[in-house]
Scaffold this motif. Structure first.
Motif, PDB file in Angstrom:
ATOM      1  N   ILE A 227     -16.549  19.837  17.335  1.00 11.63           N
ATOM      2  CA  ILE A 227     -15.449  19.004  17.827  1.00 11.63           C
ATOM      3  C   ILE A 227     -15.981  17.921  18.759  1.00 11.63           C
ATOM      4  N   ALA A 228     -16.929  18.298  19.628  1.00  9.71           N
ATOM      5  CA  ALA A 228     -17.521  17.318  20.544  1.00  9.71           C
ATOM      6  C   ALA A 228     -18.265  16.235  19.758  1.00  9.71           C
ATOM      7  N   MET A 229     -18.941  16.642  18.672  1.00  6.74           N
ATOM      8  CA  MET A 229     -19.660  15.676  17.849  1.00  6.74           C
ATOM      9  C   MET A 229     -18.693  14.705  17.184  1.00  6.74           C
ATOM     10  N   ILE A 230     -17.619  15.226  16.629  1.00  7.65           N
ATOM     11  CA  ILE A 230     -16.629  14.374  15.961  1.00  7.65           C
ATOM     12  C   ILE A 230     -15.986  13.420  16.960  1.00  7.65           C
ATOM     13  N   LYS A 231     -15.683  13.931  18.156  1.00  4.17           N
ATOM     14  CA  LYS A 231     -15.117  13.074  19.197  1.00  4.17           C
ATOM     15  C   LYS A 231     -16.077  11.944  19.535  1.00  4.17           C
ATOM     16  N   ASN A 232     -17.364  12.290  19.652  1.00  5.13           N
ATOM     17  CA  ASN A 232     -18.364  11.269  19.964  1.00  5.13           C
ATOM     18  C   ASN A 232     -18.476  10.256  18.827  1.00  5.13           C
ATOM     19  N   PHE A 233     -18.474  10.737  17.574  1.00  5.64           N
ATOM     20  CA  PHE A 233     -18.547   9.832  16.422  1.00  5.64           C
ATOM     21  C   PHE A 233     -17.376   8.851  16.411  1.00  5.64           C
ATOM     22  N   ALA A 234     -16.177   9.377  16.666  1.00  4.30           N
ATOM     23  CA  ALA A 234     -14.997   8.520  16.662  1.00  4.30           C
ATOM     24  C   ALA A 234     -15.072   7.483  17.783  1.00  4.30           C
ATOM     25  N   SER A 235     -15.514   7.908  18.959  1.00  5.93           N
ATOM     26  CA  SER A 235     -15.616   6.984  20.091  1.00  5.93           C
ATOM     27  C   SER A 235     -16.648   5.900  19.825  1.00  5.93           C
ATOM     28  N   VAL A 236     -17.807   6.308  19.293  1.00  7.18           N
ATOM     29  CA  VAL A 236     -18.867   5.345  18.974  1.00  7.18           C
ATOM     30  C   VAL A 236     -18.375   4.331  17.948  1.00  7.18           C
ATOM     31  N   SER A 237     -17.695   4.817  16.930  1.00  6.43           N
ATOM     32  CA  SER A 237     -17.220   3.933  15.855  1.00  6.43           C
ATOM     33  C   SER A 237     -16.173   2.953  16.364  1.00  6.43           C
ATOM     34  N   LEU A 238     -15.289   3.408  17.224  1.00  2.00           N
ATOM     35  CA  LEU A 238     -14.246   2.528  17.751  1.00  2.00           C
ATOM     36  C   LEU A 238     -14.818   1.470  18.685  1.00  2.00           C
ATOM     37  N   ARG A 239     -15.985   1.747  19.274  1.00  3.79           N
ATOM     38  CA  ARG A 239     -16.606   0.758  20.156  1.00  3.79           C
ATOM     39  C   ARG A 239     -17.341  -0.339  19.381  1.00  3.79           C
ATOM     40  N   LEU A 240     -17.582  -0.117  18.107  1.00  3.99           N
ATOM     41  CA  LEU A 240     -18.266  -1.130  17.309  1.00  3.99           C
ATOM     42  C   LEU A 240     -17.442  -2.413  17.281  1.00  3.99           C
ATOM     43  N   ASP A 241     -18.113  -3.540  17.390  1.00  2.00           N
ATOM     44  CA  ASP A 241     -17.416  -4.828  17.474  1.00  2.00           C
ATOM     45  C   ASP A 241     -17.146  -5.389  16.081  1.00  2.00           C
ATOM     46  N   ILE A 242     -16.382  -4.619  15.298  1.00  2.00           N
ATOM     47  CA  ILE A 242     -16.092  -5.039  13.927  1.00  2.00           C
ATOM     48  C   ILE A 242     -14.598  -5.072  13.632  1.00  2.00           C
ATOM     49  N   TRP A 243     -13.796  -4.476  14.487  1.00  6.66           N
ATOM     50  CA  TRP A 243     -12.387  -4.275  14.135  1.00  6.66           C
ATOM     51  C   TRP A 243     -11.565  -5.539  14.334  1.00  6.66           C
ATOM     52  N   LYS A 244     -11.789  -6.255  15.411  1.00  8.57           N
ATOM     53  CA  LYS A 244     -11.071  -7.500  15.645  1.00  8.57           C
ATOM     54  C   LYS A 244     -11.678  -8.606  14.785  1.00  8.57           C
ATOM     55  N   GLY A 245     -10.827  -9.377  14.140  1.00  5.91           N
ATOM     56  CA  GLY A 245     -11.309 -10.436  13.267  1.00  5.91           C
ATOM     57  C   GLY A 245     -11.301 -10.048  11.808  1.00  5.91           C
ATOM     58  N   HIS A 246     -11.001  -8.783  11.533  1.00  7.16           N
ATOM     59  CA  HIS A 246     -10.901  -8.319  10.149  1.00  7.16           C
ATOM     60  C   HIS A 246      -9.462  -7.894   9.824  1.00  7.16           C
ATOM     61  N   GLU A 247      -8.517  -8.435  10.581  1.00  2.96           N
ATOM     62  CA  GLU A 247      -7.120  -8.027  10.374  1.00  2.96           C
ATOM     63  C   GLU A 247      -6.640  -8.321   8.956  1.00  2.96           C
ATOM     64  N   PHE A 248      -7.243  -9.303   8.303  1.00  5.17           N
ATOM     65  CA  PHE A 248      -6.822  -9.687   6.954  1.00  5.17           C
ATOM     66  C   PHE A 248      -7.294  -8.680   5.909  1.00  5.17           C
ATOM     67  N   TRP A 249      -8.280  -7.829   6.248  1.00  2.41           N
ATOM     68  CA  TRP A 249      -8.795  -6.845   5.298  1.00  2.41           C
ATOM     69  C   TRP A 249      -8.218  -5.485   5.662  1.00  2.41           C
ATOM     70  N   LYS A 250      -7.206  -5.049   4.937  1.00  2.00           N
ATOM     71  CA  LYS A 250      -6.425  -3.867   5.282  1.00  2.00           C
ATOM     72  C   LYS A 250      -7.242  -2.589   5.454  1.00  2.00           C
ATOM     73  N   PRO A 251      -8.288  -2.321   4.648  1.00  4.86           N
ATOM     74  CA  PRO A 251      -9.049  -1.082   4.862  1.00  4.86           C
ATOM     75  C   PRO A 251      -9.591  -0.938   6.280  1.00  4.86           C
ATOM     76  N   MET A 252      -9.886  -2.054   6.948  1.00  2.00           N
ATOM     77  CA  MET A 252     -10.374  -1.974   8.322  1.00  2.00           C
ATOM     78  C   MET A 252      -9.285  -1.444   9.250  1.00  2.00           C
ATOM     79  N   ALA A 253      -8.071  -1.927   9.066  1.00  2.00           N
ATOM     80  CA  ALA A 253      -6.953  -1.472   9.900  1.00  2.00           C
ATOM     81  C   ALA A 253      -6.675   0.007   9.653  1.00  2.00           C
ATOM     82  N   TRP A 254      -6.756   0.438   8.397  1.00  2.00           N
ATOM     83  CA  TRP A 254      -6.507   1.845   8.071  1.00  2.00           C
ATOM     84  C   TRP A 254      -7.546   2.752   8.742  1.00  2.00           C
ATOM     85  N   SER A 255      -8.814   2.371   8.665  1.00  2.00           N
ATOM     86  CA  SER A 255      -9.869   3.193   9.246  1.00  2.00           C
ATOM     87  C   SER A 255      -9.786   3.212  10.776  1.00  2.00           C
ATOM     88  N   HIS A 256      -9.424   2.081  11.366  1.00  2.00           N
ATOM     89  CA  HIS A 256      -9.264   2.043  12.820  1.00  2.00           C
ATOM     90  C   HIS A 256      -8.149   3.001  13.255  1.00  2.00           C
TER      91      HIS A 256
END
Length: 336
Positions: A227-256
């Motif tokens: 559980i701690a590993m999954i929490k860390n993975f999710a936190s690391v992924s959400l910190r990646l600077d890829i989510w903003k600016g891809h609003e037009f590509w729906k799979p990015m919004a779904w994964s976020h």
């Protein structure tokens, strides 16, 4: 003997006009860096955004687009007949001659040395050919990395033996301050970050599958560690600077949204009470979807804004009203 005064060639004039036109058609906070000596790259566009709540200060996004900038007063306009085809990432070109799209394009001959230089840079560093019509002062773009893989190689496997290639740039790929026209530039700016994220997502997915006993070499971890590993993975992924600016590509919004949901469930204690369900959900839904982003990127995103039928279908927010300039030629086949 009277010494001549300083002179300017017409090519120097066109180069200056090209830089002016490009500057006029980009957001004021973006910066164009001169690349210096011409080894195939003329300039670099560095993307900035205004600081939230303050339109007087902009900060860099850490995103850059390399540019081959070409200006011409005699661009050849016409149409390219793009036949419907199979996925060129999976095999040789297979076209249907009964179905096609005639795509209005601007044509430009590019030296093979410039094409090979871009190819050597790889696909993670976006290199755009920006063609400026110095008469109409319009600017058009094409991503050369993608054009090489999705158009040139499938249609002309012996391209390296040529001295040059004619590049077909869709007229829908216009550069302007209209937000729809900035969408592709923002996406290209994020490209290197996306390739970094793809490796992160696949690693995380493998480790989650390993914890679930679904890899050849399993790892017996206590539930709290998983559980701690999954929490860390999710936190690391959400910190990646890829989510903003891809609003037009729906799979990015779904994964976020999926990642945010995982963190919320873990923090609420729901994950501990439903450990097996959490592990299954993370494996077959959340991280499988994240890992699949790289597949979609290769098959779909890299074909955006190309002079192909798939690009016509999925690149633009609405069918653009494109008129071929006067004097343009008639439709022609893919062969160049």
């Amino acid at each position: 003997m009277i010494q001549p005064r300083k002179r300017r060639s017409i090519n120097q004039v066109k180069e200056e006009i090209s830089v002016q036109v490009l500057r006029e058609r980009l957001p004021e906070q973006w910066v164009i860096h001169d690349y210096g000596a011409d080894y195939g790259i003329d300039c670099v566009i560095e993307l900035f955004d205004f600081v939230e709540g303050d339109a007087t200060v902009a900060e860099t996004l850490g995103e850059n687009i390399f540019v081959q900038l070409k200006g011409s007063s005699s661009i050849s306009y016409g149409t390219r007949r793009a036949y419907h085809r199979g996925n060129v990432a999976k095999g040789p070109l297979a076209e249907s001659r009964e179905q096609y799209d005639d795509i209005p394009v601007a044509k430009f001959q590019l030296e093979m040395s410039e094409i090979l230089t871009v190819q050597a840079m790889g696909v993670a560093v976006p290199v755009l050919l920006v063609l400026v019509d110095t008469i109409t002062r319009e600017a058009y773009f094409i991503c050369l990395n993608d054009y090489i893989d999705k158009v040139i190689i499938p249609e002309d496997p012996m391209y390296c033996e040529k001295g040059h290639k004619t590049i077909n740039i869709p007229l829908a790929n216009k550069i302007s301050l209209h937000e729809d026209h900035l969408v592709p530039l923002r996406a290209y700016g994020k490209r290197s970050k996306m390739y970094g994220a793809f490796g992160t997502f696949r690693y995380q997915h493998d480790e989650i599958r390993r914890a679930a006993g679904r890899m050849l070499v399993a790892e017996n971890m206590p539930r709290e560690n998983v559980i701690a590993m999954i929490k860390n993975f999710a936190s690391v992924s959400l910190r990646l600077d890829i989510w903003k600016g891809h609003e037009f590509w729906k799979p990015m919004a779904w994964s976020h949204a999926d990642l945010s949901d995982i963190l919320e469930n873990i923090q609420s204690g729901f994950a501990t009470e439903n450990f097996d369900g959490l592990l299954e959900y993370c494996d077959v839904h959340v991280w499988r979807r994240l890992a699949n982003l790289s597949n979609m990127y290769e098959e779909l995103v890299r074909e955006w804004f190309m002079p192909t039928s798939l690009a016509v279908l999925c690149s633009y927010p609405s069918p653009p009203p494109i008129e071929v300039p006067a004097g343009a030629g008639t439709a022609e086949s893919n062969a160049i």
